[in-house]
Design an enzyme around this catalytic site. Sequence first.
Site, PDB file in Angstrom:
ATOM      1  N   TYR A  66       0.832  -1.202   0.000  1.00 24.93           N
ATOM      2  CA  TYR A  66       0.000   0.000   0.000  1.00 24.93           C
ATOM      3  C   TYR A  66       0.870   1.257   0.000  1.00 24.93           C
ATOM      4  O   TYR A  66       0.662   2.173  -0.810  1.00 24.93           O
ATOM      5  CB  TYR A  66      -0.948   0.003   1.204  1.00 24.93           C
ATOM      6  CG  TYR A  66      -1.910   1.159   1.196  1.00 24.93           C
ATOM      7  CD1 TYR A  66      -3.063   1.110   0.425  1.00 24.93           C
ATOM      8  CD2 TYR A  66      -1.666   2.304   1.947  1.00 24.93           C
ATOM      9  CE1 TYR A  66      -3.954   2.175   0.406  1.00 24.93           C
ATOM     10  CE2 TYR A  66      -2.547   3.375   1.933  1.00 24.93           C
ATOM     11  CZ  TYR A  66      -3.695   3.306   1.166  1.00 24.93           C
ATOM     12  OH  TYR A  66      -4.565   4.367   1.140  1.00 24.93           O
ATOM     13  N   LYS A  70       1.154   4.106  -3.076  1.00 24.80           N
ATOM     14  CA  LYS A  70       0.839   5.519  -2.862  1.00 24.80           C
ATOM     15  C   LYS A  70       2.067   6.404  -3.054  1.00 24.80           C
ATOM     16  O   LYS A  70       1.961   7.510  -3.588  1.00 24.80           O
ATOM     17  CB  LYS A  70       0.214   5.723  -1.481  1.00 24.80           C
ATOM     18  CG  LYS A  70      -1.160   5.066  -1.341  1.00 24.80           C
ATOM     19  CD  LYS A  70      -2.126   5.524  -2.430  1.00 24.80           C
ATOM     20  CE  LYS A  70      -3.517   4.961  -2.243  1.00 24.80           C
ATOM     21  NZ  LYS A  70      -4.475   5.453  -3.240  1.00 24.80           N
ATOM     22  N   THR A 103     -13.154   4.424   6.964  1.00 26.47           N
ATOM     23  CA  THR A 103     -13.515   3.469   5.914  1.00 26.47           C
ATOM     24  C   THR A 103     -13.303   2.040   6.414  1.00 26.47           C
ATOM     25  O   THR A 103     -12.801   1.819   7.517  1.00 26.47           O
ATOM     26  CB  THR A 103     -12.629   3.670   4.672  1.00 26.47           C
ATOM     27  OG1 THR A 103     -11.274   3.397   5.043  1.00 26.47           O
ATOM     28  CG2 THR A 103     -12.741   5.081   4.119  1.00 26.47           C
TER      29      THR A 103
END
Length: 162
Positions: A66, A70, A103
């Site tokens: 991840y 990014k 989230t």
Amino acid sequence: GVIPQIAPLSQLPAADMINALRVGLEAPMALTAAFLGATEDWEVPRKVLNISSGLGRRAMVSQASYCTAKAGMDQFSSCVALEEAAKPHGAKIVSLAPGVIDTDMQVQLRSASSDDFPDASRFVQLHSAGQLTSAQDAAERVLAWLERADFGAQVVADVRNP
């Protein structure tokens, strides 16, 4: 983006790592290229807003895929911004970190084993202290960023640091 299984890279199935990079970096690159190619002759202002993350700017245990996707998004956006700046009607590019949003990803991080993810307690604290932004508020901040007169002046940006 997607978060693969929360585990050290040595324990992560290659397919999970590949999928995280495909969704988090390859797809946005391909979409950006397609958009820029299809609109290259346009004389109207064009904008590309990529969604990055603070984790693209801060390494974290068990988040190699991840964080790398990014960080790659930030660097990709910087490269494309340079390319577009050299064109008479080049697009403005921004890689925007939208803040810490409430989230399913946050649920996944908070519920991870502290053995695999030592930062789990940090995410539990953010949730407990009410420091997560709602998805609605995050969307409003992202849309507001698109409307800024100085959009593109800061290629790698964060909604928390206007």
